[in-house]
Design a protein around this motif. Structure first.
Motif: not given
Length: 191
Positions: A111-116, A140-143, A149-155
């Motif tokens: 799980d890669v989480k962004p700042w905002d 595979q990666g998905k949001l 409104g924040i989404k994390k990248l699950q890869i």
């Protein structure tokens, strides 16, 4: 009536006679094949016996001093057994060396989480996939929505356990401080 029963009986005997002739023919053919095989085996056995006798040194009857009545053939047999054993061990070692060692692999979902919510997730995925190492294959990666409104990248990725660890992945991905806030291991499965 008697003649019809007699005719039926004769017909049945003739059919049985034909079946017996077929069976006899089949057996004769099989015996002929076996005799041919036996002859070839006898020829090869005779040839082996001749070569074995030719390989043996002829003993000299005049020299009685060389004959040891109390000696046993165990030494010769033991040497032969050791030679055969050594050959088998060498053959086993060659087979063992040819087998590929089993490589332990794991499937990791990060799980890669962004700042905002303003962070471009396509850029996040691009920088995550830019981490390249021997024994690492990205999947595979998905949001996935987190909230507000924040989404994390699950890869997902597959790693060779001896070469890549989760600590290495987390350190390499969090180097992109502008885009990545944190990295968590969502799932870790051995393959």
């Amino acid at each position: 009536q008697m003649t019809s029963k007699l005719v039926e009986r004769i017909n049945a005997l003739e059919l049985e006679n034909q079946d017996l002739k077929k069976a006899t023919s089949t057996l004769q053919h099989a015996v002929a094949k076996l005799e041919a095989r036996l002859k070839t085996l006898e020829v090869s056995d005779t040839a082996d016996a001749k070569t074995t006798q030719a390989d043996k040194p002829k003993e000299d009857d005049d020299n009685d001093e060389e004959i040891d009545l109390f000696a046993s053939d165990d030494e010769d047999e033991a040497a032969e057994v050791e030679r055969v054993k050594a050959a088998r061990v060498a053959e086993y070692e060659q087979k063992k060396a040819k087998k590929n060692a089993l490589i332990a692999k794991s499937n990791i979902i990060l799980d890669v989480k962004p700042w905002d919510d303003e962070t471009d997730m396509a850029d996040v995925e691009k920088v995550v996939r830019s981490v390249v190492a021997d024994g690492l294959v990205w999947g595979q990666g998905k949001l996935v929505p987190v909230g507000y409104g924040i989404k994390k990248l699950q890869i997902s990725c597959v790693v060779e356990d001896d070469k890549i660890g989760t600590d290495y992945l987390e350190e390499e991905i969090t180097k992109f401080e502008d885009l990545v806030q944190s990295v968590d291991v969502a799932a870790f499965n051995k393959l």
